[in-house]
Design an enzyme around this catalytic site. Structure first.
Site, PDB file in Angstrom:
ATOM      1  N   GLU A   1       0.828  -1.212   0.000  1.00 19.90           N
ATOM      2  CA  GLU A   1       0.000   0.000   0.000  1.00 19.90           C
ATOM      3  C   GLU A   1       0.863   1.263   0.000  1.00 19.90           C
ATOM      4  OE1 GLU A   1      -2.825  -0.338   3.218  1.00 19.90           O
ATOM      5  OE2 GLU A   1      -3.782  -2.085   2.321  1.00 19.90           O
TER       6      GLU A   1
ATOM      7  N   GLU B   1      -4.081  -9.042   0.386  1.00 15.40           N
ATOM      8  CA  GLU B   1      -4.580  -8.828   1.746  1.00 15.40           C
ATOM      9  C   GLU B   1      -6.094  -8.880   1.689  1.00 15.40           C
ATOM     10  OE1 GLU B   1      -1.911  -6.000   3.727  1.00 15.40           O
ATOM     11  OE2 GLU B   1      -3.671  -5.376   4.857  1.00 15.40           O
TER      12      GLU B   1
HETATM   13  C1  GAL Z   1      -4.005  -2.782   5.492  1.00 19.74           C
HETATM   14  C2  GAL Z   1      -2.515  -2.715   5.797  1.00 19.74           C
HETATM   15  C3  GAL Z   1      -2.143  -3.586   6.962  1.00 19.74           C
HETATM   16  C4  GAL Z   1      -3.104  -3.356   8.092  1.00 19.74           C
HETATM   17  C5  GAL Z   1      -4.498  -3.665   7.616  1.00 19.74           C
HETATM   18  C6  GAL Z   1      -5.560  -3.552   8.674  1.00 19.74           C
HETATM   19  O1  GAL Z   1      -4.424  -1.698   4.781  1.00 19.74           O
HETATM   20  O2  GAL Z   1      -1.777  -3.126   4.682  1.00 19.74           O
HETATM   21  O3  GAL Z   1      -0.835  -3.300   7.361  1.00 19.74           O
HETATM   22  O4  GAL Z   1      -2.998  -2.033   8.484  1.00 19.74           O
HETATM   23  O5  GAL Z   1      -4.819  -2.755   6.600  1.00 19.74           O
HETATM   24  O6  GAL Z   1      -6.825  -3.793   8.115  1.00 19.74           O
END
Ligand code: GAL
Length: 833
Positions: free
Chosen positions: A433, A509
């Site tokens: 991100e 993710e």
């Molecule tokens: C994502 C990020 C992670 C964590 C996660 C929580 O955007 O890459 O490091 O913060 O959100 O939902």
């Protein structure tokens, strides 16, 4: 092919040791370190008086001992990635532990039989952070990135017969992280002594360019460092390949020539290779002996796996078979052990994940420890090894952007050279991100970093986690990646796929579902960013963040869209820091995202993933518990997570009806508010009885297979009065090496063994015999109790105590006591390896 007999093997090992001792000697600097949090500039000097410093062993995380405080790394920021527009006070964002500031470590050691022609290297597996390393008072190395491994030659600073003083200054800046980074020499420090002619640290590179059933072709490159006075022709390399059973399967001898650029290139044919995969993690070794004018100068062993990777129209292929990633993202901390690396703790995590059906880990958002990579090699877990959470643009005021321009290439190179021979690593991930997603030059930077990966390792694809799909599709940022990885927003996968040139897409993710083990909230409705007075989230698995969703919202895409190659759930384990959605609500200081809590106890969600990811194993899990005094007559919905298609629920013998997973629900037509609120997608994967009325007694579930036969049963009973403590260890036989750990689950149960699900009494521990109490955790993300004091309150009736072996073998007696219930004792055994 010849099998090595045990006696012969013993002789080889013994003589190998003698030879090794002559030509290469490696050891860890673990015991005998001195440590202080005071920053005195003379600490680097050999004569500095450190007798008042603390005595510690490495790996060591100075911050995990606490105490917790909201002042430890208070951040007044707007987390723009989470949609925040105005700064607010974030107290527990990095775990509420004292990792900020300076720490010094010192150790004195000797190199036996050192002579000026030998070479000595130091290898740090990771030092948190901004390491400055001094030998005998002189600065010899610095490395800002706290997660990366680095090594350097200290030979010029060593005087034969003289003791070496190694001093390391570390400094963690405030507002340098979005989670708990740990602090100190939290990974191992190696000393490597070789002859002048030798194979340097990470000096081999092994590839398996042809992998077929009948044979595999292995290509090994071994770089050598040699004295300037010697010609290449003086060198010969004899490499022997051993299969997983230790049998010699190939060997060859090669001479170096002027045209080889000091690198031997050797090819081997291995007949009928055993391929490395997650079910059969077969590991081979290449042992290379380096000769200079016929004299043995070095012995270097490279462990590797034979496997092929491919990616394209057919998805992601491991050994020519398509695999879908059933993965989790994990931060590096080990809960109550902090960041201090521990092999037993890592292996326990992998065991739990594998049993859930997980086949891959993304090391978010940084370089992994070698112990993790080696365990994944041995246990059959794929890894996506990540490097950065920040590039040039800041997410944190003192984050990696401060170092990016000078260090990015060095950091990537070290990551890749360190792990390019490890078969578990199937992909490199260059970013998470990053802010540059939205900038015009971002695609060029992406390409630059990806090209470094390809140069260092042409065999693996490169991905990164992108959370700004609109921008990255419009500016080519996503189009240049080998494998486009998207964080969240699975409803945009079809559009992303349509617009991108690549024929596949990875959920780098996913989910970010939030829940607390054992905490059930009513009414049972889908909620986003909801907070409660007790700082918990519902274990009905119906709550998520503003940008995220429930597990099934991802399952359905990865099943229905053939171009999806799988997902990495945020996260496998809860971690210290990021207590979203309790940003400003101290004492919240650890995450609620984990499928498994901070104590390593599975939450309900574990069984939902298991039912979907490990369908060949029986899963029949019922939630919630059935002990609700005062709620008689109230609606308490019941959910069942099972790999079977249907189940019938009985309350005190009375059928509540049979529910069947609804396979007609599809990803395409359920992306609307009504279906989200009605749990339409969930109905394809979980069985739900939304209107069940509570009465004390027994919940019984009968599961049916696809032929309608009753095949399994499970009961949950209303618990009676707390009666005794129940103990069970993950392993009862430990290695007597001073490092091994047993994780002991501690529960309060009634006289019949039913968990008392809301018991929160304090349990105290004593450990006698050949082990020590190490740590304790209860999985409550808002608990400020110390991890190292041998007592803690239960969280929803359970906690985990950790016991460490000593170096002498024998028995360990672990005893747990608490007021008002019968105590319990557990015996563990320890043995030398
Ligand atoms: C994502 C990020 C992670 C964590 C996660 C929580 O955007 O890459 O490091 O913060 O959100 O939902």
């Amino acid at each position: 092919m010849k099998k090595i007999g045990p006696l012969f093997l013993l002789i080889i090992i013994l003589s190998g040791f003698t030879l090794n001792a002559q030509v290469r000697h490696e050891f860890l600097l673990q015991k005998g370190w001195k440590f202080t949090r005071e920053d005195h500039p003379d600490s680097k000097l050999p004569e500095f008086d450190d007798h008042q410093w603390q005595q510690v062993s490495v790996p060591h995380d100075w911050a995990i001992y606490g105490p917790f405080s909201s002042r430890n790394d208070r951040q007044h920021v707007a987390i723009t990635q989470d949609g925040q527009t105005a700064p607010t006070e974030h107290a527990g964002r990095t775990g509420g532990l004292p990792f900020v500031g300076v720490g010094w470590y010192r150790i004195k050691f000797n190199i036996p039989d050192h002579t000026p022609d030998k070479r000595v290297s130091l290898l740090f597996d990771g030092a948190m952070s901004n390491a400055r390393v001094y030998i005998n008072g002189q600065e010899v190395a610095c490395w800002p990135n706290g997660y990366n491994s680095f090594h350097f030659d200290i030979s010029p600073f060593i005087r034969p017969g003289k003791e070496i003083t190694l001093a390391v200054r570390l400094e963690n800046l405030p507002e340098s992280s979005r989670w708990y980074p740990g602090a100190g020499l939290y990974r191992n420090v190696h000393v490597i002594v070789t002859q002048e002619a030798h194979i340097p640290v990470w000096g081999t590179r092994i590839n398996t360019p042809v992998v077929k059933k009948e044979f595999a072709r292995i290509h090994l490159q071994s770089q050598i460092i040699k004295p300037a006075t010697q010609k290449p022709e003086a060198y010969q390399l004899v490499t022997t390949i051993h299969d997983p059973a230790g049998m010699t399967v190939a060997t060859r001898t090669d001479k170096l020539t002027l045209y080889d650029d000091d690198t031997f290139k050797q090819d081997f044919i291995i007949p009928s290779p055993q391929c490395w995969d997650t079910e059969n993690p077969a590991l081979y070794t290449a042992t290379s002996e380096l000769f200079e004018n016929g004299m043995l100068k070095d012995i270097y062993t490279t462990r590797f796996g034979i496997r092929s990777l491919a990616w394209g129209n057919q998805g992601f292929l491991l050994n020519e078979k398509p695999v879908k990633f059933k993965g989790v993202c994990n931060h590096h901390d080990l809960g109550p052990l902090g960041a201090a690396v521990n092999d037993a703790a890592i292996r326990r995590q992998i065991r739990l994940l594998k049993d859930m059906g997980c086949n891959a880990i993304r090391t978010s958002h940084n370089m992994p420890a070698p112990e993790l990579v080696n365990a994944c090699d041995e246990m059959g877990m794929m890894l996506v090894a990540e490097s950065f959470d920040e590039w040039q643009a800041a997410k944190c005021q003192n984050g990696y952007h401060l170092y990016f321009n000078e260090w990015v290439e060095k950091d990537l190179v070290n990551l890749i050279r360190h792990y390019r021979n490890n078969p578990s690593i199937v992909m490199w991930c260059i970013g998470n991100e990053v802010i540059e997603q939205a900038s015009e030059s971002g695609a060029k930077l992406t390409l630059r970093l990806q090209n470094i990966c390809h140069r260092e390792d042409p065999s693996r694809p490169v991905t990164q986690g992108m959370d700004n799909p609109t921008a990255v599709i419009n500016n080519n940022f996503a189009a240049v990646m080998d494998i486009p990885g998207f964080n969240y927003r699975p409803f945009m996968y079809p559009e992303n796929y349509r617009k991108l040139p690549q024929p596949l897409l990875l959920g780098t993710e996913t989910a970010s579902t939030i829940s607390s083990r054992g905490a059930y909230k009513f009414p049972v409705v889908r909620r986003s960013m909801h907070t409660y007075d007790d700082h918990q989230s519902s274990s009905y698995d119906v709550e998520h963040c503003g940008w995220s969703n429930l597990p099934e919202d991802d399952f359905i895409r990865h099943e229905d869209y053939p171009y999806c190659i799988g997902e990495f759930v945020w996260t496998g384990f809860d971690y210290l820091g990021e207590p979203t959605p309790y940003y400003t609500n101290w004492p919240s200081h650890s995450s609620l995202f984990g499928i498994i809590d901070l104590a390593g106890i599975p939450k309900d969600r574990y069984y939902l993933y298991r039912s979907h990811w490990n369908p060949d194993q029986e899963t029949l899990h019922v939630l919630p518990h059935w002990t609700w005094p005062g709620k008689e007559g109230d609606t308490i919905p019941v959910f069942v997570y099972t790999n079977y298609p249907s189940a019938e629920l009985f309350i005190n013998g009375k059928s509540q009806g049979k529910v069947t997973k609804n396979s007609s629900v599809k990803a395409g037509n359920t992306e609307n508010k009504e279906d989200r609120q009605a749990f339409t997608r969930q109905k394809r994967y979980r069985l739900m009885w939304m209107n069940t009325i509570y009465e004390p007694g027994t919940l019984r579930v009968v599961a049916y297979n696809s032929e309608g036969q009753a095949v399994a049963e499970k009961e949950v009973r209303t618990a009676g009065k707390p009666h005794h403590i129940e103990l069970s260890a993950d392993r009862t036989q430990l290695h007597a090496d001073g490092q091994d750990l047993a994780f002991i689950l501690v529960r309060i149960v009634d006289k019949d063994g039913n968990l008392c699900p809301d018991d929160d009494r304090q349990i105290s521990f004593t450990v006698n015999g050949k082990g020590n109490f190490k740590a304790v955790a209860n999985g409550n993300p808002a608990s400020l109790e110390s991890f190292q004091t041998p007592k803690m309150k239960l969280f929803h009736g359970q906690l985990t105590a950790i016991v460490q072996s000593r170096e002498d073998e024998g028995e360990i007696t672990f005893e747990a006591t608490a007021p008002g219930v019968k105590r319990s004792t557990l015996i563990l055994k320890t043995q030398k390896k």
